[in-house]
Design a protein around this motif. Structure first.
Motif, PDB file in Angstrom:
ATOM      1  N   ILE A 133      -7.861 -20.865  10.414  1.00 18.71           N
ATOM      2  CA  ILE A 133      -9.130 -20.742  10.310  1.00 18.71           C
ATOM      3  C   ILE A 133      -9.477 -21.858   9.074  1.00 18.71           C
ATOM      4  CG2 ILE A 133     -10.936 -19.247   9.269  1.00 18.71           C
ATOM      5  CD1 ILE A 133     -10.229 -18.371  12.152  1.00 18.71           C
ATOM      6  N   VAL A 134      -8.663 -21.523   7.923  1.00 22.16           N
ATOM      7  CA  VAL A 134      -9.133 -22.701   6.936  1.00 22.16           C
ATOM      8  C   VAL A 134      -9.043 -24.105   7.425  1.00 22.16           C
ATOM      9  CG1 VAL A 134      -8.331 -23.460   4.490  1.00 22.16           C
ATOM     10  CG2 VAL A 134      -8.045 -21.065   5.156  1.00 22.16           C
ATOM     11  N   ALA A 135      -8.252 -24.603   8.059  1.00 19.16           N
ATOM     12  CA  ALA A 135      -8.280 -25.793   8.709  1.00 19.16           C
ATOM     13  C   ALA A 135      -9.231 -26.087   9.528  1.00 19.16           C
ATOM     14  CB  ALA A 135      -6.727 -26.222   9.449  1.00 19.16           C
ATOM     15  N   LEU A 136      -9.811 -25.297  10.603  1.00 19.29           N
ATOM     16  CA  LEU A 136     -10.856 -25.695  11.295  1.00 19.29           C
ATOM     17  C   LEU A 136     -12.245 -25.506  10.402  1.00 19.29           C
ATOM     18  CD1 LEU A 136     -11.992 -25.182  14.373  1.00 19.29           C
ATOM     19  CD2 LEU A 136     -13.045 -23.124  13.177  1.00 19.29           C
ATOM     20  N   CYS A 137     -12.429 -24.755   9.315  1.00 25.35           N
ATOM     21  CA  CYS A 137     -13.406 -24.644   8.477  1.00 25.35           C
ATOM     22  C   CYS A 137     -13.750 -26.062   7.766  1.00 25.35           C
ATOM     23  CB  CYS A 137     -13.345 -23.493   7.424  1.00 25.35           C
ATOM     24  SG  CYS A 137     -13.986 -21.644   8.435  1.00 25.35           S
ATOM     25  N   LYS A 138     -12.541 -26.526   7.398  1.00 31.03           N
ATOM     26  CA  LYS A 138     -12.666 -27.710   6.558  1.00 31.03           C
ATOM     27  C   LYS A 138     -12.907 -28.898   7.538  1.00 31.03           C
ATOM     28  CE  LYS A 138     -10.701 -30.797   3.122  1.00 31.03           C
ATOM     29  NZ  LYS A 138      -9.992 -31.417   2.552  1.00 31.03           N
ATOM     30  N   ARG A 139     -12.045 -28.967   8.722  1.00 31.87           N
ATOM     31  CA  ARG A 139     -12.394 -30.099   9.863  1.00 31.87           C
ATOM     32  C   ARG A 139     -13.519 -30.137  10.076  1.00 31.87           C
ATOM     33  NH1 ARG A 139      -8.351 -28.353  12.687  1.00 31.87           N
ATOM     34  NH2 ARG A 139      -9.496 -27.187  14.790  1.00 31.87           N
ATOM     35  N   ARG A 140     -14.413 -29.074  10.660  1.00 33.83           N
ATOM     36  CA  ARG A 140     -15.711 -28.869  11.171  1.00 33.83           C
ATOM     37  C   ARG A 140     -16.939 -28.723  10.192  1.00 33.83           C
ATOM     38  NH1 ARG A 140     -14.744 -32.457  14.892  1.00 33.83           N
ATOM     39  NH2 ARG A 140     -13.421 -31.608  16.561  1.00 33.83           N
ATOM     40  N   GLY A 141     -16.690 -28.612   8.707  1.00 31.02           N
ATOM     41  CA  GLY A 141     -17.556 -28.609   7.930  1.00 31.02           C
ATOM     42  C   GLY A 141     -18.223 -27.267   7.600  1.00 31.02           C
ATOM     43  N   PHE A 142     -17.360 -26.190   7.769  1.00 34.17           N
ATOM     44  CA  PHE A 142     -17.993 -24.965   7.567  1.00 34.17           C
ATOM     45  C   PHE A 142     -17.737 -24.471   5.997  1.00 34.17           C
ATOM     46  CE2 PHE A 142     -17.353 -24.401  12.214  1.00 34.17           C
ATOM     47  CZ  PHE A 142     -18.311 -23.529  12.401  1.00 34.17           C
ATOM     48  N   PHE A 146     -15.577 -25.580   2.431  1.00 35.77           N
ATOM     49  CA  PHE A 146     -14.748 -26.402   1.594  1.00 35.77           C
ATOM     50  C   PHE A 146     -14.346 -25.757   0.318  1.00 35.77           C
ATOM     51  CE2 PHE A 146     -18.178 -29.125   3.275  1.00 35.77           C
ATOM     52  CZ  PHE A 146     -17.538 -29.855   4.346  1.00 35.77           C
ATOM     53  N   ALA A 147     -13.006 -26.291  -0.039  1.00 37.78           N
ATOM     54  CA  ALA A 147     -12.711 -25.505  -1.403  1.00 37.78           C
ATOM     55  C   ALA A 147     -13.728 -25.998  -2.661  1.00 37.78           C
ATOM     56  CB  ALA A 147     -11.162 -25.852  -1.835  1.00 37.78           C
ATOM     57  N   ALA A 148     -14.188 -25.322  -3.439  1.00 34.55           N
ATOM     58  CA  ALA A 148     -15.018 -25.700  -4.497  1.00 34.55           C
ATOM     59  C   ALA A 148     -14.311 -26.599  -5.615  1.00 34.55           C
ATOM     60  CB  ALA A 148     -15.772 -24.585  -5.017  1.00 34.55           C
ATOM     61  N   SER A 149     -15.246 -27.616  -5.982  1.00 33.83           N
ATOM     62  CA  SER A 149     -14.573 -28.728  -6.927  1.00 33.83           C
ATOM     63  C   SER A 149     -13.285 -29.404  -6.556  1.00 33.83           C
ATOM     64  CB  SER A 149     -14.436 -27.915  -8.242  1.00 33.83           C
ATOM     65  OG  SER A 149     -15.417 -27.123  -8.679  1.00 33.83           O
ATOM     66  N   GLU A 150     -13.191 -29.499  -5.405  1.00 35.42           N
ATOM     67  CA  GLU A 150     -11.867 -30.229  -4.470  1.00 35.42           C
ATOM     68  C   GLU A 150     -11.209 -31.367  -5.539  1.00 35.42           C
ATOM     69  OE1 GLU A 150     -12.247 -30.452  -0.499  1.00 35.42           O
ATOM     70  OE2 GLU A 150     -10.156 -30.125  -0.326  1.00 35.42           O
TER      71      GLU A 150
END
Ligand code: GAP
Length: 451
Positions: free
Chosen positions: A10-19, A21-25
């Motif tokens: 879920i984390v990977a999909l959320c990052k890949r598709r722009g749902f 992101f970790a804050a202050s990455e």
């Protein structure tokens, strides 16, 4: 058979598709804090809209409120948060990490190779100390005891503070509710389960004020109504359950609480709490403020402090449940497709408009279709970049229910191909009347194909 769902997927999909992101990455991130990207914002907005619809628009007995995040500090004395809103925490003097005493058996030690907190020979754990979860800040330039204020740890208290205002302006009579959506803040120590538990988060809370004799019946009503809300928006019923709190779990204000739980990849966990708060909050604020917070019934000449039933949900946690429930990996023979099988009302984008090629008049017709969707307030995305296969995959992962493809035949007979995200069925439909037809389909009853 698809592999088991993990939070990492879920984390990977959320990052890949722009749902999400970790804050202050770019600075290495900040603990348990996340930013929502474009599709995350749209998804979150749809969840909140669906909540307002059920809690306010479809009822005659609920009004809205948007109260301040920083209230008078005595609010938190009266509510019990200053004295009682704590977690037992343990520090490790060796690795300088801090753990929740009640989560030690699942907390990772800061050392490598990774062990549980307290398991490495160097670990030096302190005794547990009670640690208040409220974030403190100051009003004004001088930092002294008199200037200390708190970021609200729940939206509920702003509702109680406004009980009298709302009663006067809305001429409401119990049973009636006050609903609010907004950010709350808790200085939580968590093992890092993505957006499940974060330092700042949005809550969707409703305080329902009732005559004391009706409290139990309304508690049962809201339990059922809130469970049903999640299934109405597509969450599978067998992934949801109601769990009554044991007496030793109850919050200081509650005589009965049940959680709506969802089976997340981390196991069954609270999605929403429904509590019978009795007259605790109004009585406390009346005592601390000196204001009468009660209801006088003109007909029966009865004066009483209403009891409160509170359904309290988290936006981020609901978003996470919708994402987990929708996530699917479908075996297509040579290939696997990842697809979010979201309820159409929750899906961030409803229709993808896809010209097959960027020439031969196809983009022009695609733009015309896109404009027709917009006129009907259907969130549609025009997308001409990359191969059609890649574009379908992208929209599958975003959860877009329909893809409309404009091809050479469109220019001859003004028909397009409509692809259904869930069944992968493709059908030719006329351009004229397409927006109306898709609007009808998007509003039709929907059930998760995973059910
Ligand atoms: N007014 C009652 C109240 O705040 P709660 O069970 O502490 O009750 C209600 O919170 C909901 O808010 C939870 O069920 C959860 O969905 C969400 N929530 C609470 N703390 C959270 C956190 N740290 N991160 C994300 N969501 C949270």
């Amino acid at each position: 058979m698809a592999e088991a769902l993990t939070m990492d997927k879920i984390v990977a999909l959320c990052k890949r598709r722009g749902f999400v992101f970790a804050a202050s990455e770019i600075y290495g991130g900040i603990a348990n804090t996340y930013d929502y990207g474009h599709y995350g914002v749209l998804l979150k907005r749809n969840v909140v809209d669906a909540w307002w619809r059920a809690m306010l628009e479809e009822r005659d007995d609920v009004v809205a409120l948007d109260s301040a995040i920083i209230q008078h500090p005595r609010t938190w004395e009266a509510s019990g948060h200053l004295s009682g809103f704590t977690d037992p925490l343990i520090d490790c003097k060796a690795c300088k990490l801090r753990f929740r005493a009640d989560h030690l058996d699942t907390s990772a030690c800061g050392r490598k190779p990774s062990k549980l907190a307290g398991d490495a020979p160097e670990c030096e754990l302190t005794e547990a100390r009670e640690f208040n979860l409220m974030f403190e800040t100051q009003i004004g330039p001088v930092k002294d005891a008199g200037s200390t204020v708190y970021l609200r740890p729940e939206t509920a208290q702003g509702i109680f503070l406004n009980f009298k205002n709302v009663l006067q302006f809305s001429r409401s009579k119990p049973p009636f509710g006050i609903a609010q959506v907004g950010k709350s803040f808790r200085n939580e120590i968590t093992p890092g389960n993505f957006i499940f538990r974060t330092l700042e988060f949005e809550q969707m809370e409703m305080e329902f004020f009732v005559p004391p004799s009706e409290a139990t019946a309304w508690y049962e009503h809201w339990l059922r109504a809130r469970f049903d809300w999640y299934t109405q928006y597509g969450i599978r019923a067998d992934k949801l359950r109601l769990r009554p709190h044991d007496p030793d779990e109850l919050s200081h204000y509650s005589s009965a609480t049940s959680d709506v739980e969802y089976e997340f990849p981390i196991g069954w966990s609270e999605l929403e709490g429904v509590a019978n708060r009795g007259d605790f909050d109004l009585t406390q604020h009346a005592e601390h403020s000196g204001e009468k917070l009660e209801y006088f019934d003109q007909q029966t000449k009865e004066r009483y402090v209403p009891h409160v039933i509170e359904p309290a949900a988290g936006v981020g946690r609901s978003v996470l449940a919708f994402l987990c429930d929708a996530y699917d990996e479908e075996d297509l023979g040579q290939d696997t497709r990842t697809v979010l099988r979201l309820h159409p009302a929750i899906a961030p984008v409803k229709v993808a408009v896809l010209p097959l090629v960027r020439k031969d008049g196809q983009p022009e017709v695609a733009r015309e279709i896109h404009a027709a969707m917009r006129r009907r307030r259907i969130v549609a995305e025009y997308d001409e970049a990359g191969s059609i296969g890649k574009r379908y995959r992208r929209h599958d992962e975003i959860g877009t229910p329909y893809g409309v493809t404009i091809d050479h035949q469109t220019l001859e007979d003004r028909t397009v191909t409509v692809r259904d995200r869930d069944t992968l069925a493709q059908e030719r439909l006329p351009v004229d009347g397409l927006a109306e037809e898709l609007e009808r389909r998007l509003r039709a009853a929907w059930r998760s194909p995973k059910a």
